[in-house]
Each structure stands twice: as C-alpha cells, then as structure tokens.
Design a protein around this motif. Sequence first.
Motif, PDB file in Angstrom:
ATOM      1  N   ALA A 192       0.820  -1.208   0.000  1.00 49.96           N
ATOM      2  CA  ALA A 192       0.000   0.000   0.000  1.00 49.96           C
ATOM      3  C   ALA A 192       0.856   1.260   0.000  1.00 49.96           C
ATOM      4  N   ILE A 193       1.894   1.294   0.843  1.00 48.43           N
ATOM      5  CA  ILE A 193       2.711   2.509   0.916  1.00 48.43           C
ATOM      6  C   ILE A 193       3.648   2.606  -0.286  1.00 48.43           C
ATOM      7  N   GLU A 194       4.089   1.461  -0.814  1.00 47.40           N
ATOM      8  CA  GLU A 194       4.961   1.490  -1.987  1.00 47.40           C
ATOM      9  C   GLU A 194       4.199   1.998  -3.210  1.00 47.40           C
ATOM     10  N   ARG A 195       2.930   1.614  -3.337  1.00 51.17           N
ATOM     11  CA  ARG A 195       2.113   2.060  -4.469  1.00 51.17           C
ATOM     12  C   ARG A 195       1.628   3.502  -4.301  1.00 51.17           C
ATOM     13  N   GLY A 196       1.789   4.028  -3.090  1.00 52.21           N
ATOM     14  CA  GLY A 196       1.352   5.401  -2.850  1.00 52.21           C
ATOM     15  C   GLY A 196      -0.110   5.527  -2.487  1.00 52.21           C
ATOM     16  N   GLU A 197      -0.746   4.409  -2.087  1.00 51.92           N
ATOM     17  CA  GLU A 197      -2.147   4.473  -1.674  1.00 51.92           C
ATOM     18  C   GLU A 197      -2.289   5.276  -0.377  1.00 51.92           C
ATOM     19  N   VAL A 198      -1.223   5.282   0.423  1.00 50.01           N
ATOM     20  CA  VAL A 198      -1.197   6.042   1.666  1.00 50.01           C
ATOM     21  C   VAL A 198       0.112   6.824   1.720  1.00 50.01           C
ATOM     22  N   ASP A 199       0.127   7.857   2.563  1.00 46.75           N
ATOM     23  CA  ASP A 199       1.329   8.677   2.727  1.00 46.75           C
ATOM     24  C   ASP A 199       2.195   8.172   3.872  1.00 46.75           C
ATOM     25  N   ALA A 200       1.580   7.427   4.783  1.00 45.87           N
ATOM     26  CA  ALA A 200       2.292   6.900   5.946  1.00 45.87           C
ATOM     27  C   ALA A 200       1.536   5.684   6.466  1.00 45.87           C
ATOM     28  N   VAL A 201       2.208   4.903   7.298  1.00 51.53           N
ATOM     29  CA  VAL A 201       1.589   3.719   7.900  1.00 51.53           C
ATOM     30  C   VAL A 201       2.018   3.619   9.358  1.00 51.53           C
ATOM     31  N   ALA A 202       1.068   3.367  10.233  1.00 52.52           N
ATOM     32  CA  ALA A 202       1.357   3.094  11.644  1.00 52.52           C
ATOM     33  C   ALA A 202       1.334   1.580  11.842  1.00 52.52           C
ATOM     34  N   SER A 203       2.424   1.020  12.329  1.00 51.17           N
ATOM     35  CA  SER A 203       2.496  -0.441  12.457  1.00 51.17           C
ATOM     36  C   SER A 203       3.545  -0.835  13.499  1.00 51.17           C
ATOM     37  N   TRP A 204       4.021  -2.070  13.401  1.00 54.76           N
ATOM     38  CA  TRP A 204       5.019  -2.610  14.328  1.00 54.76           C
ATOM     39  C   TRP A 204       5.994  -3.469  13.524  1.00 54.76           C
ATOM     40  N   GLU A 205       7.081  -3.884  14.206  1.00 57.18           N
ATOM     41  CA  GLU A 205       8.045  -4.765  13.555  1.00 57.18           C
ATOM     42  C   GLU A 205       7.460  -6.174  13.406  1.00 57.18           C
ATOM     43  N   PRO A 206       7.818  -6.891  12.338  1.00 60.36           N
ATOM     44  CA  PRO A 206       8.819  -6.556  11.322  1.00 60.36           C
ATOM     45  C   PRO A 206       8.280  -5.745  10.136  1.00 60.36           C
ATOM     46  N   PHE A 207       7.002  -5.302  10.225  1.00 58.60           N
ATOM     47  CA  PHE A 207       6.399  -4.597   9.098  1.00 58.60           C
ATOM     48  C   PHE A 207       7.045  -3.237   8.865  1.00 58.60           C
ATOM     49  N   LEU A 208       7.488  -2.560   9.942  1.00 57.31           N
ATOM     50  CA  LEU A 208       8.177  -1.279   9.783  1.00 57.31           C
ATOM     51  C   LEU A 208       9.434  -1.469   8.930  1.00 57.31           C
TER      52      LEU A 208
END
Length: 347
Positions: A192-208
């Motif tokens: 989602a963030i790579e495609r630019g669907e969102v400007d930022a993402v709130a998450s946790w490791e290892p997704f960060l």
Amino acid sequence: MTGAKFRQLNNKAILTWLVCLFLVALLIGLIYLWLIRTPAKPESSLEQVIIATNTEYVGTCSITAAREKGYFAKEGIVVLIQSHSSGKAAMEAVLQGQANLGTVADIPVMFAGLDQRPVSVIATIFKTEKDHGIVGRRDRGVLKPSDLKGKRVGVTLSTSSHFTLSAFLNRQKLSVKDVTMINYKPEEFADAIERGEVDAVASWEPFLNTMMTRLGSNGVVFYGKDVYESLYNVVGMRSYIAEQPETIRKVLRALDQGSQYCNDKPDAARVMHEAGKKTDTKEQRAAWAAYRFEIVLDQGLLLALEDQARWAIKNKLTNKTEVPNYLDYVYLDGMEKIKPSAVTIIH
C-alpha cells in the motif's frame, strides 16, 4: 508293592510333571509373544497445545526458544504454532476455539474486556518501546511526526498500531480527525505505501522494517519510544484455563526458561528466532538490547488496559461507556504457583 507296579507309578508321575512343565513353558511363551507384539504404552504421552501467534514478531522469542530448546517437551507438552499476522487475529482464533492460547498486545485484551469476552491473560512475556512506530514517504512531505496532519495513514484498526497512531498525534497536538485513516491488514502495508495508496503507515516490527526496505531513501520512520510501551501477553479462554490448570503451569514454566534464554544469550536467540526470515537487519540486531523477555503479571498491565479503554470509549470505538475491572481478565494462579515474585498486580 511289586517292583513293576512301583516303576509304573514312578513313570506316570514323571510324565505328569513333564506335561505340567510343558504347559507352563507354553503359557510363558504365549505371554511373551503377546507382550512383544503389543506396543508398549508410553509412560506419559505429550499433551498438545495450540498457540496462535505471529512467529515473525520478535516478542515471540520465548515461544521459539521454548520449542526449539526442548523446554515444552521437557514439561510433557508439544506446542503447535498457528501463524497469524496480528494479535487481533490471534485473539479471534482463541475466541473461535481454533487455538488453546494466543499471543496478543494489550489492545486486543482491552477490547475483549469492553466486549465482555471470557478470556484471561496468563502472563506478559515481552516488553519494549521500540517495536511500534510510523513509516512515512518523504516525497509526500512526511519528514517529521507533525507532518502527518492532513495525510492518509494506513493502520489496522482496533490494534496497538491504532493506539500508537493516536498517541503520536496527541504528542503533536493533533487528533485522529487531522488524518484520514485507512484500514489494512498488516501484511498489506508494504504494498500500500509502496504504491502510494497512503502517505504513511502506523504499524510494528517486522512490518516497519519491510516498508523501509521497500521505500529505501524515500522512507522515514518514527519509533514509538516514550509514546507506547508494547506489552505482549499470552491469553486463553477462561474455560480452557480452568479445566487445564496444570497445563497452564507447564506452559508458563517452559516460557520462563525460554525468556531466560532470549535474555541471557541474545545473539544465539536472535539467530534462532530469525532463522529462515528476511527481517535480519543491522537496526534490528541493535534493537535487541532494548527488548525485555520475561514472564510477569505486572500492575502496569492493568493501568495500561484502563487507559486504553478510556481512549476507546472517548473515540467511540465501542458502545460501552464504563471501564471494566481488568483484574477479572487476568489469571493469577498459574504465575503465583510457578513464579510468585513476578506477580505485582494488586489483588
């Protein structure tokens, strides 16, 4: 008695004894054959316990260690891992009877209390302040936390990342109304963030880390230190816990040994935990120093759950209006039996 009659009686006695000996030998032989053909029952068969968890998450190190180092087996249990990408999903597996136990952050426990779901925490197994955060795209103007205003932010609603985002915004004197939140499953964030669907993402490791790897120099990350302390817990249905108190003690003893291994031998534990995963980075290796692997039942858990319940009520994430008594959602007997010094909950 004549000699012939005496010899005749003597021969009969000998024959009788021979027949008896033959029958005894035959009986012994039959018993022996039965024994060797009948598989011996093990003195104690291993008891099966299904744990719903996220094996990619560093907080599960004590589970990995307990399984790989044989601590579960030593206690007479075999643990089957059911893989999930979030504590919310693991909690649902427990509620649906698909798993005996699950690993979750504090937020799913908080919502379970608000929804009056009959679950209990048997222990907190991991604490850290540096596994939650926000990844932003520099080309969308996200260079510092305050830049989140007016941005589209990916988040998994009703999870610890949702709470972290709210806390981050609050620190910047912003509210959730100042961003557009878009709900995703954790495994969908990187695309989602790579495609630019969102400007930022709130998450946790290892997704960060995954998102930062995808974005490269275009990515920026803000960690949740001093904003949110992750409390990672093991939960189960109250009915299962009540019916299997000895099993719970076995699990806790194995997890205690696993936690000690992860603390005492961090390099070996990290290599073991990350075997076969693509999340081993220099940043993550350095972060291990901030991780606390220990099984406890701390008063801080209740305080965190109460604060989070007030947040959920204020933001209308529930139709409830009162904070539950979260002491009802903690199982104390297991820890008090195997590690009473680690129980600081007032009760």
